[in-house]
Write a protein that holds these residues in place. Structure first.
Motif, mmCIF file in Angstrom:
data_model
loop_
_atom_site.group_PDB
_atom_site.id
_atom_site.type_symbol
_atom_site.label_atom_id
_atom_site.label_comp_id
_atom_site.label_asym_id
_atom_site.label_seq_id
_atom_site.Cartn_x
_atom_site.Cartn_y
_atom_site.Cartn_z
ATOM 1 N N ALA A 200 116.860 0.254 108.463
ATOM 2 C CA ALA A 200 116.758 -1.056 109.100
ATOM 3 C C ALA A 200 117.703 -1.157 110.289
ATOM 4 C CB ALA A 200 117.087 -2.146 108.077
ATOM 5 N N ALA A 201 118.852 -0.483 110.205
ATOM 6 C CA ALA A 201 119.839 -0.607 111.273
ATOM 7 C C ALA A 201 119.459 0.192 112.514
ATOM 8 C CB ALA A 201 121.211 -0.138 110.771
ATOM 9 N N CYS A 202 118.693 1.253 112.353
ATOM 10 C CA CYS A 202 118.373 2.124 113.487
ATOM 11 C C CYS A 202 117.444 1.408 114.448
ATOM 12 C CB CYS A 202 117.722 3.416 113.003
ATOM 13 S SG CYS A 202 117.139 4.430 114.377
ATOM 14 N N PRO A 203 117.850 1.281 115.714
ATOM 15 C CA PRO A 203 116.988 0.578 116.671
ATOM 16 C C PRO A 203 115.849 1.441 117.195
ATOM 17 C CG PRO A 203 119.180 1.007 117.605
ATOM 18 C CD PRO A 203 119.131 1.699 116.290
ATOM 19 N N TYR A 204 115.783 2.695 116.778
ATOM 20 C CA TYR A 204 114.786 3.615 117.319
ATOM 21 C C TYR A 204 113.704 3.986 116.302
ATOM 22 C CZ TYR A 204 118.547 3.977 120.681
ATOM 23 O OH TYR A 204 119.523 3.674 121.596
ATOM 24 N N GLY A 205 113.785 3.441 115.118
ATOM 25 C CA GLY A 205 112.794 3.771 114.091
ATOM 26 C C GLY A 205 112.825 5.237 113.713
ATOM 27 N N ALA A 206 113.995 5.850 113.835
ATOM 28 C CA ALA A 206 114.074 7.302 113.677
ATOM 29 C C ALA A 206 114.198 7.734 112.229
ATOM 30 C CB ALA A 206 115.265 7.835 114.465
ATOM 31 N N ARG A 207 114.585 6.799 111.361
ATOM 32 C CA ARG A 207 114.832 7.192 109.969
ATOM 33 C C ARG A 207 113.607 6.911 109.115
ATOM 34 N NH1 ARG A 207 120.180 7.725 107.844
ATOM 35 N NH2 ARG A 207 121.592 8.298 109.539
ATOM 36 N N LYS A 208 113.256 7.890 108.286
ATOM 37 C CA LYS A 208 112.046 7.806 107.474
ATOM 38 C C LYS A 208 112.435 7.860 106.009
ATOM 39 C CE LYS A 208 109.988 8.334 111.410
ATOM 40 N NZ LYS A 208 109.258 7.281 112.082
ATOM 41 N N PHE A 209 111.747 7.070 105.220
ATOM 42 C CA PHE A 209 112.061 6.973 103.801
ATOM 43 C C PHE A 209 110.954 7.613 102.969
ATOM 44 C CE2 PHE A 209 112.155 4.486 99.758
ATOM 45 C CZ PHE A 209 113.390 4.922 99.324
ATOM 46 N N ASN A 210 111.347 8.378 101.993
ATOM 47 C CA ASN A 210 110.381 9.001 101.079
ATOM 48 C C ASN A 210 110.003 8.003 99.991
ATOM 49 O OD1 ASN A 210 110.065 12.075 101.728
ATOM 50 N ND2 ASN A 210 112.225 11.596 102.032
ATOM 51 N N TRP A 211 108.954 7.258 100.275
ATOM 52 C CA TRP A 211 108.517 6.245 99.311
ATOM 53 C C TRP A 211 107.921 6.881 98.063
ATOM 54 C CZ3 TRP A 211 109.556 1.158 99.638
ATOM 55 C CH2 TRP A 211 109.957 0.652 100.889
ATOM 56 N N ALA A 212 107.430 8.089 98.202
ATOM 57 C CA ALA A 212 106.871 8.794 97.047
ATOM 58 C C ALA A 212 107.393 10.220 97.054
ATOM 59 C CB ALA A 212 105.339 8.779 97.118
ATOM 60 N N GLU A 213 107.083 10.954 96.013
ATOM 61 C CA GLU A 213 107.511 12.360 95.926
ATOM 62 C C GLU A 213 106.922 13.118 97.115
ATOM 63 O OE1 GLU A 213 109.891 15.007 94.524
ATOM 64 O OE2 GLU A 213 109.661 13.138 93.394
ATOM 65 N N PRO A 214 107.767 13.763 97.944
ATOM 66 C CA PRO A 214 107.237 14.461 99.120
ATOM 67 C C PRO A 214 106.249 15.557 98.735
ATOM 68 C CG PRO A 214 109.636 14.301 99.199
ATOM 69 C CD PRO A 214 109.221 13.855 97.848
ATOM 70 N N GLN A 215 105.204 15.700 99.522
ATOM 71 C CA GLN A 215 104.182 16.713 99.276
ATOM 72 C C GLN A 215 104.386 17.850 100.271
ATOM 73 O OE1 GLN A 215 102.014 16.278 96.626
ATOM 74 N NE2 GLN A 215 103.331 14.497 96.288
ATOM 75 N N LEU A 216 104.923 18.959 99.759
ATOM 76 C CA LEU A 216 105.218 20.105 100.612
ATOM 77 C C LEU A 216 104.616 21.354 99.977
ATOM 78 C CD1 LEU A 216 106.759 21.554 102.900
ATOM 79 C CD2 LEU A 216 108.802 21.480 101.463
ATOM 80 N N PRO A 217 103.472 21.800 100.479
ATOM 81 C CA PRO A 217 102.830 22.979 99.879
ATOM 82 C C PRO A 217 103.732 24.211 99.975
ATOM 83 C CG PRO A 217 101.364 21.882 101.459
ATOM 84 C CD PRO A 217 102.713 21.268 101.616
ATOM 85 N N SER A 218 103.774 25.004 98.889
ATOM 86 C CA SER A 218 104.659 26.171 98.839
ATOM 87 C C SER A 218 104.430 27.097 100.019
ATOM 88 C CB SER A 218 104.418 26.954 97.554
ATOM 89 O OG SER A 218 104.661 26.147 96.450
ATOM 90 N N GLU A 219 103.142 27.315 100.369
ATOM 91 C CA GLU A 219 102.854 28.309 101.407
ATOM 92 C C GLU A 219 103.303 27.813 102.784
ATOM 93 O OE1 GLU A 219 100.720 26.835 99.458
ATOM 94 O OE2 GLU A 219 99.104 25.890 100.607
ATOM 95 N N GLU A 220 103.493 26.502 102.937
ATOM 96 C CA GLU A 220 103.927 25.981 104.228
ATOM 97 C C GLU A 220 105.431 25.720 104.277
ATOM 98 O OE1 GLU A 220 101.593 22.577 105.544
ATOM 99 O OE2 GLU A 220 99.810 23.434 104.614
ATOM 100 N N MET A 221 106.117 25.944 103.143
ATOM 101 C CA MET A 221 107.535 25.616 103.083
ATOM 102 C C MET A 221 108.348 26.608 103.915
ATOM 103 S SD MET A 221 110.571 26.286 101.202
ATOM 104 C CE MET A 221 112.005 25.234 101.071
ATOM 105 N N ASN A 222 109.215 26.085 104.782
ATOM 106 C CA ASN A 222 110.107 26.938 105.571
ATOM 107 C C ASN A 222 111.347 27.249 104.737
ATOM 108 O OD1 ASN A 222 111.844 28.128 107.355
ATOM 109 N ND2 ASN A 222 112.110 26.321 108.665
ATOM 110 N N PRO A 223 111.530 28.518 104.331
ATOM 111 C CA PRO A 223 112.616 28.843 103.397
ATOM 112 C C PRO A 223 114.001 28.941 104.050
ATOM 113 C CG PRO A 223 111.337 30.809 103.880
ATOM 114 C CD PRO A 223 110.701 29.687 104.653
ATOM 115 N N VAL A 224 114.080 28.878 105.350
ATOM 116 C CA VAL A 224 115.388 28.943 106.028
ATOM 117 C C VAL A 224 115.863 27.510 106.230
ATOM 118 C CG1 VAL A 224 116.654 29.765 108.029
ATOM 119 C CG2 VAL A 224 114.680 31.048 107.181
ATOM 120 N N THR A 225 116.787 27.070 105.357
ATOM 121 C CA THR A 225 117.150 25.655 105.385
ATOM 122 C C THR A 225 118.656 25.468 105.553
ATOM 123 O OG1 THR A 225 117.589 25.318 103.033
ATOM 124 C CG2 THR A 225 115.284 25.263 103.725
#
Lengths: 305, 190
Positions: A200-225
């Motif tokens: 709410a504080a960010c004036p740029y709408g840059a922050r995103k909230f995970n309203w649900a369990e994120p959907q990240l397919p294994s084959e698309e996951m970037n393992p360098v984190t």
């Protein structure tokens, strides 16, 4: 601005019996027995700035093991700190951007955002009318087009501006988000309580909230984190652009810079007078978004022509 | 898409053959002129601090290079409609009212380009030719403001050439199909 206030706050001294340590002891006897080894220590651990090297290493090892099992590949979680003498700056050439959204999807891929339900994207490309100029009331992030740029329009991608005075970190009640010495505003997802004050504080709408369990397919996951960047998030935490901290802290350009087909995106060290970003600031017409809010972004829009 | 593919190709080509990069061997008679050209690239490298690696120019249309396969002797320098190269003539859109092939391509050596002063330039250094008219872009490009670089912001980086993104015969950037719009919050399913 925040520094003097911060130093006056009561800080948990290592060695003193803190509430957290008390909880840990109490939990060790009861809850741990009930929950077994399924991460009870993560719930009662100290803030990342107060963790000992050994504790941090143990947490990282546990995360790497968990992610590797979940995604079926060898996942690394880096914790490398800011390079000395580096303050990152970003330049975006509005006279070049054609609104193709390649950056949005390169970012999603690199940074392991949830693909759909919820769909999370750290970059939002605004389509604006040339007649109106930068006019947010009439900006459209949902434009559909056969081909871009559409006549009479220009495009303004918006992502985290990595402010020098970030309103988001000021409002965080648990200090789960802060500015790093190289200027990147980061979030500890394990510390975030999901109150969304920062969003709410960010004036740029840059922050995103995970309203649900994120959907990240294994084959698309970037393992360098990186711990403070693109490691997988969980439901109920906030996330945002980190200038690809897992790339920029090892010297690489962020993914959005490398994908841009028109070369509109520039990145480098603001403290290096020979860097590309300094070249932009020295020679081009530069502005920062919502300058009147005094957030002092490290993200500069410019016109090369 | 085509542009992205070309860029990717160029980058891949560079990664694969970085060692082989310093331009194919040219006519020894041109050696002096090419040496005189070298400082431009070297300056670009030192200005930035890091190591700069030139991307490989996109490949020629199949079977078209070397041009001396067909053009062994200088041709008629008079501007006219050609019988060959229709596809280039049709798409040619680069001050086409005032210019034609031999304003950039050397009549004496068809495997080379030439500057307005007559100095020959190999295809691998075509940016020097572009820079004659587009001096402001050339300056920005050498500083890393125009165009694109990939790799390390503090070290080794590959810089794309003018022709990696712009078709020299029709340099205006072509419109692209955008990636899909984001899903509106109300359209996301729980």
């Amino acid at each position: 601005m925040t520094a003097p206030g911060r130093s006056k706050l009561p800080v948990v001294q290592p060695g003193a019996q803190s509430r957290r340590q008390f909880l840990r002891t109490a939990a060790g006897g009861t809850a741990a027995a009930a929950l077994g080894a399924c991460g009870i220590e993560d719930l009662v651990r100290s803030h990342i700035h107060e963790l000992s090297k050994e504790d941090l290493n143990r947490i990282i090892a546990r995360l790497e093991k968990k992610y590797s099992e979940t995604y079926g590949k060898s996942v690394t979680v880096a914790t490398n700190a800011a390079m000395p003498g580096v303050e990152f700056g970003y330049g975006l050439d509005l006279s070049r951007c054609i609104g193709c959204r390649r950056c949005v999807y390169a970012c999603v891929k690199e940074n392991n955002q949830s693909r759909r339900n919820p769909q999370i994207q750290w970059i939002r490309v605004l389509e604006m009318e040339k007649e109106r100029g930068v006019d947010l009331v009439h900006a459209d992030p949902y434009y559909q087009a056969e081909l871009v740029p559409r006549p009479g329009h220009f495009y303004m991608p918006v992502q985290c501006q990595q402010c020098r005075h970030p309103p988001c970190t000021k409002v965080c009640p648990v200090k789960a988000t802060w500015s790093e010495p190289d200027g990147i505003v980061v979030i500890d997802y394990d510390w975030c309580i999901g109150c969304r004050c920062c969003t709410a504080a960010c004036p740029y709408g840059a922050r995103k909230f995970n309203w649900a369990e994120p959907q990240l397919p294994s084959e698309e996951m970037n393992p360098v984190t990186h711990y403070l960047g693109n490691r997988p998030r969980m439901r109920g935490v906030v996330e945002k652009c980190t200038f690809c901290i897992q790339r920029s802290r090892v010297g690489r350009y962020p993914a959005c810079v490398e994908i841009c087909p028109v070369g509109a995106r520039k990145f480098g060290n603001l403290l290096d007078p020979k860097s590309e970003i300094r070249e932009v600031m020295d020679r081009k017409r530069v502005f920062v978004f919502k300058e009147d809010l005094a957030t002092e972004p490290r993200f500069y829009y410019f016109y090369a022509t | 898409m085509a542009i992205r593919a070309r860029v990717a190709l160029a980058v891949l080509a560079v990664l694969a053959g970085a060692a082989a990069l310093p331009a194919p061997a040219a006519d020894p008679s041109q050696k002096g002129k090419r040496a005189a050209a070298a400082p431009a690239a070297a300056r670009a490298a030192s200005e930035d601090g890091g190591e700069l690696i030139q991307a490989q120019a996109p490949p020629f249309s199949e079977g078209i290079f070397p041009c001396t396969q067909c053009h062994q002797k200088p041709g008629d320098p008079k501007r006219r409609e050609l019988v060959f190269h229709e596809e280039i003539q049709q798409s040619f859109h680069h001050d086409s009212e005032n210019r034609w092939c031999l304003d950039c391509h050397s009549n004496a050596n068809r495997d080379m380009l030439h500057l307005s002063g007559g100095a020959l330039v190999p295809f691998t250094e075509s940016y020097r030719l572009c820079g004659q008219c587009h001096g402001d872009k050339y300056r920005d490009w050498r500083a890393g403001v125009h165009g694109k670089r990939v790799g390390m912001w503090n070290g080794k980086k590959i810089y794309l050439l003018c022709v990696n993104c712009h078709n020299p015969h029709a340099p205006r950037f072509k419109p692209l199909k955008p990636e899909p719009a984001p899903v509106r919050p109300q359209e996301m399913k729980p």
